[in-house]
Design a protein around this motif. Sequence first.
Motif, mmCIF file in Angstrom:
data_model
loop_
_atom_site.group_PDB
_atom_site.id
_atom_site.type_symbol
_atom_site.label_atom_id
_atom_site.label_comp_id
_atom_site.label_asym_id
_atom_site.label_seq_id
_atom_site.Cartn_x
_atom_site.Cartn_y
_atom_site.Cartn_z
ATOM 1 N N GLN A 135 0.823 -1.209 0.000
ATOM 2 C CA GLN A 135 0.000 0.000 0.000
ATOM 3 C C GLN A 135 0.860 1.263 0.000
ATOM 4 O OE1 GLN A 135 -2.219 -0.639 3.578
ATOM 5 N NE2 GLN A 135 -3.719 -1.969 2.618
ATOM 6 N N SER A 136 0.345 2.278 -0.676
ATOM 7 C CA SER A 136 0.999 3.588 -0.643
ATOM 8 C C SER A 136 -0.027 4.653 -0.995
ATOM 9 C CB SER A 136 2.164 3.645 -1.636
ATOM 10 O OG SER A 136 1.690 3.561 -2.979
ATOM 11 N N ASN A 137 0.203 5.848 -0.507
ATOM 12 C CA ASN A 137 -0.610 6.967 -0.951
ATOM 13 C C ASN A 137 -0.141 7.403 -2.333
ATOM 14 O OD1 ASN A 137 -2.227 7.069 1.357
ATOM 15 N ND2 ASN A 137 -0.765 8.392 2.437
ATOM 16 N N ASP A 138 -0.970 8.158 -3.009
ATOM 17 C CA ASP A 138 -0.714 8.558 -4.393
ATOM 18 C C ASP A 138 0.213 9.771 -4.428
ATOM 19 O OD1 ASP A 138 -0.824 9.361 -7.038
ATOM 20 O OD2 ASP A 138 -2.954 8.925 -7.257
ATOM 21 N N PRO A 139 1.422 9.616 -4.975
ATOM 22 C CA PRO A 139 2.371 10.737 -4.996
ATOM 23 C C PRO A 139 1.982 11.867 -5.946
ATOM 24 C CG PRO A 139 3.252 8.876 -6.230
ATOM 25 C CD PRO A 139 1.996 8.393 -5.572
ATOM 26 N N SER A 140 0.938 11.656 -6.748
ATOM 27 C CA SER A 140 0.529 12.722 -7.660
ATOM 28 C C SER A 140 -0.204 13.854 -6.931
ATOM 29 C CB SER A 140 -0.365 12.159 -8.773
ATOM 30 O OG SER A 140 -1.639 11.760 -8.279
ATOM 31 N N PHE A 141 -0.570 13.634 -5.681
ATOM 32 C CA PHE A 141 -1.220 14.680 -4.897
ATOM 33 C C PHE A 141 -0.185 15.447 -4.079
ATOM 34 C CE2 PHE A 141 -4.591 11.615 -5.680
ATOM 35 C CZ PHE A 141 -5.640 12.447 -6.077
ATOM 36 N N ALA A 142 -0.464 16.707 -3.847
ATOM 37 C CA ALA A 142 0.471 17.549 -3.097
ATOM 38 C C ALA A 142 0.595 17.087 -1.655
ATOM 39 C CB ALA A 142 0.013 19.007 -3.145
ATOM 40 N N ASN A 143 -0.487 16.557 -1.096
ATOM 41 C CA ASN A 143 -0.474 16.093 0.283
ATOM 42 C C ASN A 143 -1.646 15.156 0.513
ATOM 43 O OD1 ASN A 143 -2.816 17.832 0.910
ATOM 44 N ND2 ASN A 143 -1.323 19.512 0.775
ATOM 45 N N ILE A 144 -1.705 14.552 1.698
ATOM 46 C CA ILE A 144 -2.743 13.564 1.996
ATOM 47 C C ILE A 144 -4.124 14.205 2.046
ATOM 48 C CG2 ILE A 144 -2.357 13.780 4.486
ATOM 49 C CD1 ILE A 144 -3.598 10.678 2.493
ATOM 50 N N TRP A 145 -4.196 15.476 2.464
ATOM 51 C CA TRP A 145 -5.491 16.139 2.506
ATOM 52 C C TRP A 145 -6.100 16.230 1.106
ATOM 53 C CZ3 TRP A 145 -9.157 17.243 5.826
ATOM 54 C CH2 TRP A 145 -10.141 18.166 5.475
ATOM 55 N N LEU A 175 -1.842 21.042 8.944
ATOM 56 C CA LEU A 175 -1.503 20.098 10.008
ATOM 57 C C LEU A 175 -1.040 18.767 9.436
ATOM 58 C CD1 LEU A 175 -1.719 19.597 13.181
ATOM 59 C CD2 LEU A 175 -3.917 18.511 12.634
ATOM 60 N N LEU A 176 -1.811 18.240 8.475
ATOM 61 C CA LEU A 176 -1.514 16.917 7.924
ATOM 62 C C LEU A 176 -0.335 16.937 6.957
ATOM 63 C CD1 LEU A 176 -5.156 15.592 7.400
ATOM 64 C CD2 LEU A 176 -3.547 15.012 9.228
ATOM 65 N N ALA A 177 0.018 18.119 6.466
ATOM 66 C CA ALA A 177 1.186 18.232 5.595
ATOM 67 C C ALA A 177 2.469 18.463 6.389
ATOM 68 C CB ALA A 177 0.987 19.372 4.598
ATOM 69 N N GLY A 178 2.317 18.643 7.713
ATOM 70 C CA GLY A 178 3.479 18.942 8.543
ATOM 71 C C GLY A 178 4.011 17.734 9.287
ATOM 72 N N ASP A 179 4.529 17.960 10.465
ATOM 73 C CA ASP A 179 5.107 16.892 11.282
ATOM 74 C C ASP A 179 4.032 15.877 11.688
ATOM 75 O OD1 ASP A 179 7.566 18.127 11.137
ATOM 76 O OD2 ASP A 179 7.270 19.261 13.003
ATOM 77 N N PRO A 180 4.453 14.651 12.024
ATOM 78 C CA PRO A 180 3.483 13.613 12.401
ATOM 79 C C PRO A 180 2.610 14.042 13.581
ATOM 80 C CG PRO A 180 5.633 12.634 12.006
ATOM 81 C CD PRO A 180 5.835 14.118 11.977
ATOM 82 N N VAL A 181 1.316 13.752 13.459
ATOM 83 C CA VAL A 181 0.371 14.012 14.541
ATOM 84 C C VAL A 181 -0.300 12.692 14.917
ATOM 85 C CG1 VAL A 181 -0.050 16.370 13.769
ATOM 86 C CG2 VAL A 181 -1.553 14.528 12.981
ATOM 87 N N THR A 182 -0.855 12.663 16.110
ATOM 88 C CA THR A 182 -1.592 11.485 16.569
ATOM 89 C C THR A 182 -3.082 11.727 16.372
ATOM 90 O OG1 THR A 182 0.114 10.985 18.204
ATOM 91 C CG2 THR A 182 -2.052 9.988 18.552
ATOM 92 N N TYR A 183 -3.765 10.736 15.864
ATOM 93 C CA TYR A 183 -5.184 10.842 15.538
ATOM 94 C C TYR A 183 -5.864 9.527 15.912
ATOM 95 C CZ TYR A 183 -3.750 8.030 11.562
ATOM 96 O OH TYR A 183 -3.230 7.025 10.786
ATOM 97 N N TYR A 184 -7.194 9.546 15.974
ATOM 98 C CA TYR A 184 -7.883 8.303 16.331
ATOM 99 C C TYR A 184 -9.248 8.196 15.685
ATOM 100 C CZ TYR A 184 -11.596 9.682 19.731
ATOM 101 O OH TYR A 184 -12.736 10.147 20.335
#
Length: 449
Positions: A20-30, A51-60
């Motif tokens: 699995q991988s996210n799509d590198p064609s997008f600027a960020n996960i958002w 936020l999601l383009a920056g340092d790792p955050v914890t989410y749930y």
Amino acid sequence: MTTVSDASTSSPVNPVLATQSNDPSFANIWQELKWRGLVHVSTDEQALEELLAGDPVTYYCGFDPTAPSLHLGNLVQILVLRRLQLAGHRPLGLVGGSTGLIGDPKETAERVLNPKERVNEWVGYLRGQIERFLSFDGDNAARMVNNLDWTAPMSALDFLREVGKYYRVGTMIKKETVAKRLNSDEGISYTEFSYQVLQGMDFLNLYREHGCILQTGGSDQWGNLTSGTDLIRKVEGVAAHAIGTPLITNADGTKFGKSEGNAIWLDPKLCSPYTFYQFWLNTSDEDVVARLKVFTFLHRDRIEELAAKVEAEPFRREAQKTLAWEVTSLVHGEDATQKVVDASAAIFGGGDLAGIDESTLASATAELPTAAPGLGAAGPVGIVDLLVATKLATSNSDARRTVGDGGASVNNIKVSDVEATFGPDQALHGRYLLVRRGKKKMAMVDLQR
């Protein structure tokens, strides 16, 4: 009661994770989440993207044990957890050992409270399912938590003093589901009315213990999601965030994830891999591209390629076959998926049935016509009786003509002798006879039934 803590996972590693991988064609996960149609409502979009383009955050994301298995609606949330993890963020999978004892308010009626022992058992089941979709290795390893661990030790007085004082009843009754229940004949109990407070307390606790600042969930949970963000703001003075995914519906407006009134469960005991695969294979042309975006990790270029084929060559159903393979492999593994594909080819394509395992064969033929129980009780059954008993022939003479014309087969072997008989020695797994008239008319006889 024994609770499930946030100890490291012991579930088997899912080999699909490595692909699995996210799509590198997008600027960020958002941006990818938006393209996949996974953001219906959220707190501040610009702040979330940064936020999601920056340092790792914890989410749930939380999952209540109201059944012994998760279903396709839950799978949407699990895959959002995984996509954010692939972007470098740290997931917490919460199984609601306490909230599952109460139940999130439904729009229609009060939930039936399950026994504590049953809920605790289901906590273990759900935890094992969630663990298969997340990675528990590396700097952003997932953790599993159970809200009973911090709720059970708290007294009612402490709950009211430390948490309840921050909630305003006027705001609580405006929540959509609560408002509908208040205006119904059923009303709503204080127990279910308090659910949003418990979920808010979960977010506050996870913020304090793990630095968690983002919660994801279905858009129908928005009132519960914002319960947590509001509580953290009031108590800690911190801006926490929430993302609500859209409720998935079919193009015709019907509820997604239902098959003849039954939920499509992730547990193979409740929904066989064959049934699961067929559900996805039967996706309409109008829905298949949206399903590929939400439920697979295929990249944008591949999904757009499949979308073009839906337009140009819908009869090939390549998009549906790809969707069925990807999601069934994700949930049940590639080996189980290949067995399903092989079984379908053998049954409907007339191939070799001998290699199909018993459970897959039974699932694949469960909807076929059959004969009344006891057909094989007296010994081997003649081909004429098989055709008549399964209603593939209207009479003995019709059955004989069918055999004489070369139109009858048992277990994909043509039968030319009208006196031929079949017993356990000729049956698949010592009990099953797949009876066919022509190419398309089939029935399954279980000699042990």
